[in-house]
Design an enzyme around this catalytic site. Sequence first.
Site, PDB file in Angstrom:
ATOM      1  N   SER A 138     -17.525  13.684  -1.209  1.00 58.41           N
ATOM      2  CA  SER A 138     -18.154  12.231  -1.069  1.00 58.41           C
ATOM      3  C   SER A 138     -17.738  11.966   0.240  1.00 58.41           C
ATOM      4  O   SER A 138     -16.817  12.412   0.785  1.00 58.41           O
ATOM      5  CB  SER A 138     -17.213  11.291  -2.200  1.00 58.41           C
ATOM      6  OG  SER A 138     -17.740  10.081  -1.806  1.00 58.41           O
ATOM      7  N   TYR A 151     -10.501   6.232  -6.137  1.00 55.07           N
ATOM      8  CA  TYR A 151     -11.468   7.207  -6.290  1.00 55.07           C
ATOM      9  C   TYR A 151     -11.338   8.146  -4.593  1.00 55.07           C
ATOM     10  O   TYR A 151     -11.436   9.555  -4.707  1.00 55.07           O
ATOM     11  CB  TYR A 151     -12.815   6.404  -5.974  1.00 55.07           C
ATOM     12  CG  TYR A 151     -14.111   7.549  -5.792  1.00 55.07           C
ATOM     13  CD1 TYR A 151     -14.380   8.267  -7.090  1.00 55.07           C
ATOM     14  CD2 TYR A 151     -14.628   7.540  -4.593  1.00 55.07           C
ATOM     15  CE1 TYR A 151     -15.519   9.050  -6.724  1.00 55.07           C
ATOM     16  CE2 TYR A 151     -15.954   8.466  -4.487  1.00 55.07           C
ATOM     17  CZ  TYR A 151     -16.225   9.005  -5.540  1.00 55.07           C
ATOM     18  OH  TYR A 151     -17.394   9.900  -5.588  1.00 55.07           O
TER      19      TYR A 151
END
Length: 237
Positions: A138, A151
């Site tokens: 990501s 995250y």
Amino acid sequence: MVSLKGQTAVVTGTSSGIGRAIALELAKAGVELYLVGRNRARLEPVALAAQELGAEAVCQVLDLTDDAPVRGFAAALAGSFDILVHSAGVIALAPLSQAALADFDSQYRVNLRAPFLLTQALLPAIKEARGQIVFINSGAGLRANAGWGHYAATKHGLKALADSLREEVSPDGVRVLSVFPGRTASPMQEAVHRTEGRTYQPERLVQPVDVAEQVVAALRLPRRAGVTDLSIRPGTL
Ligand SMILES: NC(=O)c1ccc[n+]([C@@H]2O[C@H](COP(=O)([O-])OP(=O)(O)OC[C@H]3O[C@@H](n4cnc5c(N)ncnc54)[C@H](OP(=O)(O)O)[C@@H]3O)[C@@H](O)[C@H]2O)c1
């Protein structure tokens, strides 16, 4: 470009979003697929779509946070296979002052611990085939914005895992690719928009197929070259 026809791939997170698009792009390239997800009813339409593209596709119902079934799946695969794509992932957003420890734990287990375990279990087979491993990371694996800490920590960890693994297995002829997508239209991104109070306009975002096409192009590069890191951001619409 090298043909992938007849190769075998395990793809996690195939019931949705980026994993689904990668599975279908691999199906177009003639790759035989093991589609991993927790829910057979969500996997079966993807298997059907892959079969319509001419690929063999087997649904593998697996919660990647359950160690024994993950090990059992890897043992049952035995022999050699060519491509492992980790796309399964979960997200929770909150500043550290308010974040639930349970959310940190669940993201760690799916986003980082599960790729560690599955890679470890399948590594002998991948080495045997001089295969390829793809980690769907990501943009948050490169840069941690406010509210994204737990995250982003799992995704920074995933980058470290991939970087270290690449050095370990490149002498065996195994290639390792990390992909860092920006906001990509998917149920996960829709949930992120809801949490952030933004209007979800999927047509303005990267599409899962954009990521999938770049992943398959990287997998098809001749062995004299190798893509190690791939960032894909929303363009300027
Ligand atoms: N969308 C974005 O904007 C974006 C941006 C950057 C990176 N990413 C990353 O890209 C990857 C795919 O995201 P996406 O947007 O495609 O998300 P998605 O549409 O929500 O799909 C997530 C997938 O993960 C699977 N999954 C979740 N927990 C699992 C578990 N315990 N065991 C097995 N499978 C599990 C889900 O399968 P079931 O629920 O059917 O089991 C589903 O197939 C993730 O790693 C995410 O972090 C996404």
